[in-house]
Design an enzyme around this catalytic site. Structure first.
Site, PDB file in Angstrom:
ATOM      1  N   TRP A 177      -9.370   0.504   8.486  1.00 32.83           N
ATOM      2  CA  TRP A 177      -9.739  -0.161   9.736  1.00 32.83           C
ATOM      3  C   TRP A 177     -11.226  -0.491   9.796  1.00 32.83           C
ATOM      4  CZ3 TRP A 177      -6.669   1.749  14.644  1.00 32.83           C
ATOM      5  CH2 TRP A 177      -5.359   1.267  14.559  1.00 32.83           C
ATOM      6  N   ASP A 221      -1.628  -0.213   2.697  1.00 36.42           N
ATOM      7  CA  ASP A 221      -2.992  -0.288   2.153  1.00 36.42           C
ATOM      8  C   ASP A 221      -3.694  -1.537   2.680  1.00 36.42           C
ATOM      9  OD1 ASP A 221      -5.309   0.323   0.791  1.00 36.42           O
ATOM     10  OD2 ASP A 221      -4.549  -0.193  -1.199  1.00 36.42           O
ATOM     11  N   ASP A 270      -9.814   8.378  -0.384  1.00 31.90           N
ATOM     12  CA  ASP A 270      -9.269   7.080  -0.784  1.00 31.90           C
ATOM     13  C   ASP A 270     -10.358   6.021  -0.911  1.00 31.90           C
ATOM     14  OD1 ASP A 270      -6.822   5.426  -1.293  1.00 31.90           O
ATOM     15  OD2 ASP A 270      -7.753   4.265   0.302  1.00 31.90           O
TER      16      ASP A 270
END
Length: 425
Positions: A59, A300, A147
């Site tokens: 985001w 993703d 990540d």
């Protein structure tokens, strides 16, 4: 709120029901609920299911609001039928302490129209060297991940897993051995050679998964693999499951939809990490879905500015958006062609997610949270990034025709998205 004339799946068959929502819960599901004092919405016999859950979105806020904001991303996700998402920690500041996590939580509380639960970083600044303040932030994060990059040190990953087991939190891994990237920008194979672009071999991903599966066994930790892409990776997860190790994994829509052969030219819109791999790898992913090795689908969703994506494959940023089109693309490609059942697809995007992470969402039943998506299975649109609610327009699937379009999304009892041309309040 009363939803009239809903079509739901029950025991693989469609049933026509009404759904009564009070506060943030589903109070009743039954034929012909007759209450006049409610806000009544006629669903007109469209398909209704539990809202989707996406455990992998970027985001970008705080820190990278040129690419995306919580405001735009949450509305894009709602448009795609998602009612709960988990936000990745490659932000600025990285959520590796109570102070930095709170900055993100404040923005989510203010701007998100759906339920958003942040990840905490495994390591400070995601540098892979020193564990973050995992104990202090555990109560306010979904799980832990670095990540965007792989944890290179086996010892750091093992220590993280021991802490994850102690805190009853999953360790979620972007698997990539930096020593095997070798400057690559797409899958290493025939197509990369034809385009003259440096490739990333499959073992860059799969060797780290093998390492981590064994570490998870030693630590007795729930280990979840992000965006699995290679046949060897599927094999490693399958073997881990057979041996009783707590390993789960996700696959993205784009790795199911496409392979490196689909990259016809040097176009940065096709650059993603992990890259689209071979046709054989893609087929292994589909088999992995069908035999239960792959547990869930996650987008993703990785928005970038156009400037970051028009430099060719080698110089563009890694990433593709997916929140707004994921279900429809998968429905069109796999359900309409009878590869997946509709029931299987919605479970991969909702119920299965809740099951493997022990979440109280992903159910369409009485007394469950009112997380609902209404989908027009017949409606067809043409993918046009200019119409996206996301700031990110980076998709290679421009002009693709897709069916199965969400027209109403309700998150926690509140309307998060409505197609006013299709649904009348």
């Amino acid at each position: 709120m009363l939803l009239k004339n809903c079509k739901i799946l029950k025991n693989t068959k469609f049933e026509k029901v009404d759904i009564l929502i009070r506060d943030n819960k589903i109070e009743k599901i039954s034929e012909n609920i007759d209450i006049t004092d409610e806000n009544i919405i006629d669903i007109k016999n469209r398909f209704v299911t539990a809202g989707f859950i996406d455990v992998h979105v970027h985001w970008r806020e705080p820190g990278f609001s040129k690419k995306e904001t919580v405001y735009t991303a949450s509305r894009a996700a709602a448009r795609g039928g998602f009612t709960t998402v988990m936000t990745m920690p490659n932000l600025n500041p990285v959520p590796d302490s109570v102070e930095t996590l709170n900055k993100q939580l404040e923005i989510i509380k203010k701007d998100s129209v759906i339920r958003a639960i942040p990840y905490g970083a495994i390591t400070k600044e995601e540098y892979g060297r020193e564990l973050s303040d995992m104990e202090a932030i555990a109560s306010n994060v979904f799980a832990f991940t670095d990540d965007g990059r792989g944890v290179q040190s086996a010892n750091v990953m093992y220590e993280a897993m021991l802490m994850g087991a102690k805190l009853n939190k999953a360790i979620v891994a972007h698997c990539e051995d930096n020593s095997l990237i070798r400057g690559g920008a797409m899958h290493e194979g025939k197509r990369s050679a034809e385009l003259g672009i440096k490739g990333i071999p499959s073992i860059c991903e799969s060797t780290q998964i093998v390492r981590d599966v064994l570490l998870a066994e030693a630590a007795n930790c729930h280990y979840h693999v992000c965006h699995i892409s290679a046949k060897e990776s599927v094999r490693a997860v399958r073997e881990g499951k057979k041996n009783g190790i707590k390993v789960t994994c996700e696959v993205t829509p784009h790795h199911l939809l496409s392979c490196d052969e689909d990259i016809k030219e040097d176009n940065g819109m096709w650059k993603m990490n992990p890259p689209l791999r071979s046709r054989e790898d893609r087929n292994a992913l589909i088999v992995g879905i069908l035999d239960g090795t792959i547990d869930i689908i996650a987008t993703d969703h990785a928005p970038h500015t156009m400037e970051e994506k028009i430099r060719g494959i080698e110089k563009s940023s890694f990433g593709i958006v997916g929140s707004e089109t994921a279900f429809a693309q998968l429905y069109t490609k796999f359900v309409k062609t009878d590869i997946f059942s509709l029931e299987m697809l919605v479970k991969l995007m909702s119920e299965n997610v809740a099951k493997i992470f022990d979440l109280p969402y992903g159910k369409l039943e009485e007394n469950s949270f009112a997380d609902i998506v209404v989908i027009d299975l017949e409606k067809e649109i043409t993918i046009n990034p200019n119409n996206f609610l996301s700031k990110g327009k980076n998709t290679p699937y421009i002009n693709e025709k897709i069916n199965g379009i969400p027209v109403l999304t309700i998150s926690n009892g509140k309307i998060a998205y409505i197609d006013k041309e299709e649904i009348n309040l």
